[in-house]
Enzyme design. Structure first.
Site, PDB file in Angstrom:
ATOM      1  N   ILE A   1       2.394 -16.802  20.382  1.00  0.00           N
ATOM      2  CA  ILE A   1       2.744 -15.588  21.117  1.00  0.00           C
ATOM      3  C   ILE A   1       1.530 -14.693  21.305  1.00  0.00           C
ATOM      4  CG2 ILE A   1       4.072 -13.448  20.970  1.00  0.00           C
ATOM      5  CD1 ILE A   1       6.297 -15.106  19.581  1.00  0.00           C
TER       6      ILE A   1
ATOM      7  N   ASP B   1      -9.184 -11.499   7.934  1.00  0.00           N
ATOM      8  CA  ASP B   1      -7.843 -11.350   7.372  1.00  0.00           C
ATOM      9  C   ASP B   1      -7.226 -10.038   7.835  1.00  0.00           C
ATOM     10  OD1 ASP B   1      -5.569 -11.076   5.842  1.00  0.00           O
ATOM     11  OD2 ASP B   1      -6.564 -11.359   3.913  1.00  0.00           O
TER      12      ASP B   1
ATOM     13  N   ASN C   1       0.318  -8.438  15.765  1.00  0.00           N
ATOM     14  CA  ASN C   1       1.024  -9.713  15.930  1.00  0.00           C
ATOM     15  C   ASN C   1       0.910 -10.618  14.709  1.00  0.00           C
ATOM     16  OD1 ASN C   1       2.199 -12.016  17.651  1.00  0.00           O
ATOM     17  ND2 ASN C   1       0.200 -12.843  17.046  1.00  0.00           N
TER      18      ASN C   1
ATOM     19  N   TYR D   1      11.463 -12.554   4.555  1.00  0.00           N
ATOM     20  CA  TYR D   1      10.867 -12.437   5.888  1.00  0.00           C
ATOM     21  C   TYR D   1      11.663 -11.457   6.749  1.00  0.00           C
ATOM     22  CZ  TYR D   1       9.386 -13.854  10.584  1.00  0.00           C
ATOM     23  OH  TYR D   1       8.922 -13.870  11.886  1.00  0.00           O
TER      24      TYR D   1
ATOM     25  N   LYS E   1      10.535  -7.888   8.610  1.00  0.00           N
ATOM     26  CA  LYS E   1      10.643  -7.662  10.052  1.00  0.00           C
ATOM     27  C   LYS E   1      11.565  -6.491  10.386  1.00  0.00           C
ATOM     28  CE  LYS E   1       7.780 -10.764  11.458  1.00  0.00           C
ATOM     29  NZ  LYS E   1       6.560 -10.401  12.209  1.00  0.00           N
TER      30      LYS E   1
ATOM     31  N   THR F   1       6.430 -22.600  19.946  1.00  0.00           N
ATOM     32  CA  THR F   1       4.997 -22.436  19.731  1.00  0.00           C
ATOM     33  C   THR F   1       4.467 -23.726  19.107  1.00  0.00           C
ATOM     34  OG1 THR F   1       5.209 -21.587  17.476  1.00  0.00           O
ATOM     35  CG2 THR F   1       5.344 -19.974  19.261  1.00  0.00           C
TER      36      THR F   1
END
Length: 255
Positions: free
Chosen positions: A17, A62, A89, A155, A159, A190
């Site tokens: 992305i 990083d 991103n 996760y 988000k 992806t």
């Protein structure tokens, strides 16, 4: 939409992305500083954008490191003169059962997904305010920050925090004419996801997505460019879901 003379910084943009957003911004006139932690991946991505006529430089490091984040901001300004767009991103996805999830994996997840995002926005906003210019900041959340998904508790938590950060900072930075929004992609094809489950990723998501297909990176990038453009000047603090309708029903992938 045109991004002539706009300068953009994108983290984690060597593939997927992030790369597609970088490519589309550069194709419409933006100068792009493209970050990736892997030098070879970053350089290959920059070469592709330059071959297509775009202006792009690599920044290898990083994106969770606060000192490196400031270096990226400084590099963008030194190389291209200013900073108008910042896109957080970079992120990692780690699966794991909640009851067995290890501390080390949690800390790694939080360092990149949350610390990296928070301080990129902070340092980018400082630069935009210093320039006395408007700006656009975009965060990458996920449908797992809206809806349950098996084995993605940690996760999804990260988000959900990112989309709340967009909501809060959309208000806090509005007096400076800086908009802050998030995109929540659903299942997206992806390089990484195509390899999941020995190629079954696409078939599973075709079955459970109302539009009968997972998103492409271009689907996400098209939404990103709208949120980064002058057309979205009154849109801030929002999270836009791009998932082919999956969150309306939310069946989990699997047999």
């Amino acid at each position: 939409m045109t991004f002539n003379n706009k300068v953009a910084l994108i983290t984690g943009a060597g593939l997927g992305i992030g790369f597609e957003i970088a490519k589309q911004l550069a194709s419409q006139g933006a100068a792009v500083l493209l970050n990736d932690i892997h030098e070879e991946v970053a350089n290959e991505a920059v070469a592709k954008i330059r071959e297509a006529g775009g202006r792009c430089e690599a920044s290898v490091g990083d994106a969770s490191d606060v000192n490196y984040i400031q270096q990226m901001i400084d590099q963008a300004v030194t190389s291209f003169g200013s900073l108008y767009i910042a896109i957080a991103n970079a992120g990692i996805t780690t699966f794991g059962n909640f009851l067995d999830y290890p501390v080390e994996r949690f800390q790694q997840l939080v360092a990149l997904n949350l610390q990296g995002t928070f301080f990129l926005v902070q340092r980018a906003a400082r630069q935009m305010i210093k320039q006395q210019s408007a700006g656009r900041i975009l965060l990458l959340s996920s449908v797992t920050g809206h809806q349950y998904h098996p084995d993605l508790t940690a996760y999804g938590m990260s988000k959900a925090a990112i989309r709340f950060l967009a909501k809060t900072l959309g208000v806090e930075l509005a007096p400076h004419q800086i908009t802050v929004n998030a995109i929540s992609p659903g299942a997206t094809l992806t390089e990484r996801t195509i390899q999941i489950d020995e190629g079954d990723f696409q078939a599973q998501w075709e079955r459970i997505t109302p539009t009968k297909r997972p998103a492409t990176t271009a689907d996400i990038a098209h939404t990103a460019l709208y949120l980064l453009s002058p057309l979205s000047g009154q849109v801030t603090g929002q999270s836009i879901i791009v998932d082919g309708g999956w969150t309306a029903t939310s069946p989990p992938p699997g047999p």
